[in-house]
Design an enzyme around this catalytic site. Structure first.
Site: not given
Length: 226
Positions: A97, A155, A185-187
């Site tokens: 993301m 994450i 911001g991440s995953r």
């Protein structure tokens, strides 16, 4: 509509912007500097509002499908050894993301929460291969009727400094419901059984609670019965 995790920061940002605009209007005598300050503060407010947006989505719940838990881009599809919960081989599908994506995490499937754990860690960039096991993260396992146990992992990335996870062991959850939030911001990684069929491709853009990530593969004996 905005996510509840953003209400406080939206309110603080709003009052900050109002203060900057008023201060610029009455105390900054240089026109171009006043314009830069006021426009800059408005841009910050707009960015905060778009980051915490929480669009309502009608979910067609389906036990035979795993839906995308977040908006973003598929950055990995691979068979891996999952060592935290399963200790066996799984298909990992990772979704990155960017700051402009909707950052709401949604349950990818309906079922019962069997495991939910927070892990402190590093803040490597979210697309780094080691971010799944070394970054700050939460791991959640949903026991589903068709796929068995499915694990998803929120994450934190280089910018994300707070993961919000609503899943608690024993909860019954519905596909598409709000499962949490990751700020800035991440995953998210999904760990799926080897006998399912992945329906997305690398670099494909996916939409949370809308895009199908994987489906149940019908076994031969089931085909014979039908």
């Amino acid at each position: 509509m905005f996510h509840r995790e953003g209400q406080k920061i939206i309110l603080i940002t709003f009052f900050f912007v109002v203060a900057v605009i008023l201060a610029g209007q009455f105390y900054v005598l240089t026109p171009w500097l006043r314009w830069v300050l006021q426009l800059g503060s408005l841009i910050i407010l707009i960015l905060i509002l778009q980051f915490f947006r929480n669009p309502k989505r009608v979910v067609n719940q389906n036990f035979d499908e795993i839906l995308a838990p977040v908006d973003g881009k598929v950055v990995a599809i691979e068979e891996v050894e999952e060592t935290e919960y399963f200790n066996d081989r799984r298909i990992q599908v990772s979704i990155f993301m960017s700051p402009i994506n909707v950052h709401v995490t949604r349950y990818a499937a309906s079922g019962e929460i069997k495991y939910s754990k927070y892990h402190p860690g590093k803040y490597l960039v979210a697309w780094h291969p080691k971010s799944s096991t070394e970054n700050e993260r939460t791991s959640v396992v949903i026991r589903t009727p068709k796929f068995g146990d499915v694990l998803y992992r929120q994450i934190a990335g280089a910018m994300a400094r707070r993961i919000v996870n609503y899943a608690e062991e024993g909860d019954s959850v519905q596909q598409g419901e709000d499962a949490g939030f990751i700020k800035f911001g991440s995953r998210v990684d999904l760990f799926l059984p080897l006998d399912c069929a992945v329906t997305v491709k690398l670099n494909q853009a996916v939409v949370g609670a809308k895009t199908c990530i994987a489906v149940v593969v019908q076994k031969d004996e089931e085909r014979e019965i039908t």
